[in-house]
Write an enzyme that holds these catalytic residues in place. Structure first.
Site, PDB file in Angstrom:
ATOM      1  N   ASN A   1      37.129  25.382  26.973  1.00 27.76           N
ATOM      2  CA  ASN A   1      37.943  26.266  27.809  1.00 27.76           C
ATOM      3  C   ASN A   1      39.212  26.569  27.019  1.00 27.76           C
ATOM      4  O   ASN A   1      39.935  25.646  26.652  1.00 27.76           O
ATOM      5  CB  ASN A   1      38.289  25.555  29.129  1.00 27.76           C
ATOM      6  CG  ASN A   1      39.339  26.310  29.921  1.00 27.76           C
ATOM      7  OD1 ASN A   1      39.342  27.538  29.954  1.00 27.76           O
ATOM      8  ND2 ASN A   1      40.244  25.583  30.548  1.00 27.76           N
TER       9      ASN A   1
ATOM     10  N   HIS B   1      58.307  61.347  43.095  1.00 28.67           N
ATOM     11  CA  HIS B   1      58.709  61.392  41.688  1.00 28.67           C
ATOM     12  C   HIS B   1      57.514  61.394  40.747  1.00 28.67           C
ATOM     13  O   HIS B   1      57.649  61.021  39.583  1.00 28.67           O
ATOM     14  CB  HIS B   1      59.637  60.214  41.374  1.00 28.67           C
ATOM     15  CG  HIS B   1      60.899  60.250  42.172  1.00 28.67           C
ATOM     16  ND1 HIS B   1      61.818  61.259  42.060  1.00 28.67           N
ATOM     17  CD2 HIS B   1      61.386  59.419  43.128  1.00 28.67           C
ATOM     18  CE1 HIS B   1      62.822  61.046  42.901  1.00 28.67           C
ATOM     19  NE2 HIS B   1      62.574  59.940  43.557  1.00 28.67           N
TER      20      HIS B   1
ATOM     21  N   LYS C   1      38.525  33.488  39.687  1.00 29.08           N
ATOM     22  CA  LYS C   1      39.553  33.137  40.662  1.00 29.08           C
ATOM     23  C   LYS C   1      40.809  32.660  39.958  1.00 29.08           C
ATOM     24  O   LYS C   1      41.917  32.908  40.406  1.00 29.08           O
ATOM     25  CB  LYS C   1      39.028  32.084  41.631  1.00 29.08           C
ATOM     26  CG  LYS C   1      40.030  31.744  42.711  1.00 29.08           C
ATOM     27  CD  LYS C   1      39.405  31.691  44.077  1.00 29.08           C
ATOM     28  CE  LYS C   1      40.446  31.584  45.178  1.00 29.08           C
ATOM     29  NZ  LYS C   1      41.098  32.877  45.483  1.00 29.08           N
TER      30      LYS C   1
END
Ligand code: G6P
Length: 606
Positions: free
Chosen positions: A99, A500, A601
């Site tokens: 990881n 804008h 997540k």
């Protein structure tokens, strides 16, 4: 490259690896894989593209034997989501799961290619297995090989290694990315977080940066960054091993939206007692010169709402940053300032890196986190749980409103500490906040109307969301939810900013969702809405019944929330239609509500 698990056990390991990976799937679901060592000491692996269920199906037809194994669930960084790029990566006698990101992998891979080894994947990870195998071939032990390899890696990593012929050996290493060691009875584990290990053990050691852990079934030997044996605490933690289900709902997200009145009540009861605020020591906001708010995604929008609250209620100057921009911007930090890092998972790499950057540069770091065992909870000076309970849906719902609830409590405390309100003012604000769970409960009654309106939104290619003041970040969150869940392009704007530029986008095919509570800005927001309608824009007005009566004429649709005129805490209530509109639009489009494509997540790489 996202969730990792390793087990030296006494049972068939592959079902256990899959069970743990289920709990890590929040970190990515592009592919998953496991490797194990069988009774003869042979290393083998199974990998599958896509969700974990594809791997479990494969394991039914092609079982994997053995009591020692590693597993991985991937959010692709280097290389497409193919089986070839899925972890574990095998080179020679080495299997690795990773990881993080190895930033110097190209240079190292070039070196390995020069020795005659050819890469078999497009990943940065494979080079780690190549290097370890290379050093073992030169006669080094597995532990020495890992140590030598890790010393050469730049970037962030949590790594787990298995070795062919060594069924009682698992080696782990970490730098930057979190990694926990779990202690069982004659069994040992590694995992990206304690939640993954919760079905097996509650005795956890968190590795520190630079640590290498050499595990056998008898225990773990940890070596620190300087190569010295290190003693690390074994803590007993409650990461909740209970199975998580949908409780009769079609999706986790539907369940999590519906849970909000209860979890908001729980969060408020935790921090409020009658008219008093209950917070840990060390949170006297009169000591803070300013507040730096840092977060990502939905948590960033919660922080954005909180900026309005802290500034307006407490007169506390706030700086707000997206975590991935924060530290590279090198913002001047006030040593007497405080910092608030907001994160559901507490594991988001950008937010964690921002927190580490802040440490020592500001007087106090506060983590507002949903996962109490997470890295941000551990590394912040003060961790405040948001108590939303486990949130499975990748698109955040209840965690967002609970973040808002806790941040609202902090803003009231800050206002009182800084002499902006007296006890009576505090009691009034607390009463307003305490009304929110009940109002949210009433708002859940809008589900069917949201579903009807979603049939219209589902036809759109672009949707705009407009809000003012603290409702502006809610408009941003509404647009994010729709993008995440339905893949429809959506943008949130401050209502006054529309003229804008974005007004050029308006035509009869662009739905415009207008958040217009009856506050001091109501008339101005309605004027902005009229500007949209004058250009044939199709408006969905969200207000209360009186607001809808006053301004609803000519709108394509209206939603009347319960009245709570003027409350500064209305973002908590207005979050509900944002969630339902996105949810039902996704259902109408048939997208994967709980696990939208390309998302995770918690993104654990920078
Ligand atoms: C990911 C998720 C978002 C989430 C963000 C921050 O990008 O897809 O839904 O808001 O991470 O996550 P955190 O756990 O830090 O709140």
């Amino acid at each position: 490259m996202c969730g990792i698990i390793g087990i030296l056990g006494n049972h068939e390991v592959s079902p256990q690896l899959v069970e743990a990976l289920k709990r890590l799937e929040y970190r990515g679901y592009d592919s998953a894989g496991v490797a194990s060592i069988d009774a003869q000491g042979r290393l083998d692996r199974r990998r599958a593209v896509g969700k974990l269920v594809n791997l479990s199906d494969k394991l039914v037809h092609q079982p994997l034997a053995g009591h020692a194994g590693i597993g991985h669930t991937r959010w692709a960084t280097h290389g497409a989501a193919t089986e070839n790029n899925a972890h574990p990566h095998l080179r020679g006698p080495v299997a690795v799961v990773h990881n993080g990101i190895i930033e110097n992998f190209r240079e190292l891979r070039g070196e390995m290619v020069a020795t005659g080894l050819n890469p078999e994947s497009d990943t940065d990870t494979e080079v780690v297995a190549m290097l370890v195998a290379h050093y073992m071939a030169q006669g080094m032990s597995p532990a020495e090989s890992v140590r030598t390899t890790v010393a050469r890696l730049h970037g962030a990593f949590a790594l787990g290694f298995l070795f062919d012929g060594q069924p009682d050996l698992l080696i782990a290493a970490r730098k930057g990315s979190p990694l926990a060691v779990g202690h069982g009875e004659g069994e040992m584990f590694i995992g990206s977080d304690a939640i993954a290990l919760a079905p097996f053990t509650d005795r956890i050691t968190y590795l520190e940066d630079g640590d290498i852990a050499v595990l056998t079934r008898a225990g773990a030997q940890i070596i620190d960054a300087a190569g010295r044996p290190a003693l690390r605490e074994v803590a007993t933690i409650d990461a909740g091993s209970a199975a998580i289900d949908k409780a009769g709902h079609r999706h986790f997200m539907a369940k999590e939206i519906a849970e909000q009145p209860v979890v908001l009540g729980d969060a408020l009861n935790h921090y409020l007692q009658d008219d008093r605020i209950i917070l840990p020591e060390g949170l006297d906001f009169s000591q803070a010169s300013r507040l730096t708010l840092v977060a990502c995604g939905t948590a960033f929008y919660a922080a954005h709402v909180a900026k309005y609250w802290f500034e307006r209620l407490a007169g506390l100057p706030c700086d707000l940053d997206i975590a991935s921009e924060f530290r590279y911007r090198e913002p001047p930090l006030d040593p007497s300032g405080w910092a608030l890092c907001v994160s559901q998972s507490g594991e988001t790499a950008d937010t964690l890196a921002a927190l580490h950057h802040l440490r020592g540069k500001v007087a106090r770091t506060i983590g507002v986190v949903n996962v109490g065992t997470s890295a941000i909870a551990r590394d912040a000076d003060i961790a405040l749980p948001t108590l939303a309970g486990v949130e499975v849906g990748v698109a955040s719902s209840k965690a967002f409103t609970c973040q808002l609830a806790v941040l609202a409590v902090l803003a009231i405390k800050a206002a009182h500490d800084r002499g902006r309100i007296d006890d009576a003012g505090r009691a009034r604000l607390i009463a307003e906040l305490r009304a929110m769970p009940g109002l949210v409960n009433q708002a859940l009654g809008l589900a069917d109307e949201c579903q009807r309106l979603a049939a219209w939104l589902a036809e759109a290619q672009d949707v705009l969301y407009l809000g003012r003041g603290p409702l502006y970040p809610v408009a941003l969150e509404g647009a994010l939810k729709l993008k995440e869940l339905s893949y429809i392009h959506a943008e949130g704007y401050a209502s006054g900013e529309l003229k804008h530029g974005p007004i050029a986008l308006i035509d009869r095919n662009v739905p415009v969702v207008v958040l217009a509570p009856r506050d001091e800005l109501f008339d101005k927001t309605v004027s902005n809405m009229q500007e949209v309608m004058a250009r044939h824009g199709q408006v969905l007005l969200i207000s209360d019944a009186e607001g809808v009566r006053q301004a609803g004429e000519g709108c394509h649709g209206t939603l009347a929330l319960p009245a709570a005129s003027g409350s500064i805490f209305l973002p908590i209530l207005y979050a509900v239609p944002m969630q339902y509109l996105a949810y039902y639009t996704a259902v109408a489009k048939g997208t994967d509500v709980d696990q939208p494509r390309n998302l995770a997540k918690s993104v654990t790489v920078e």
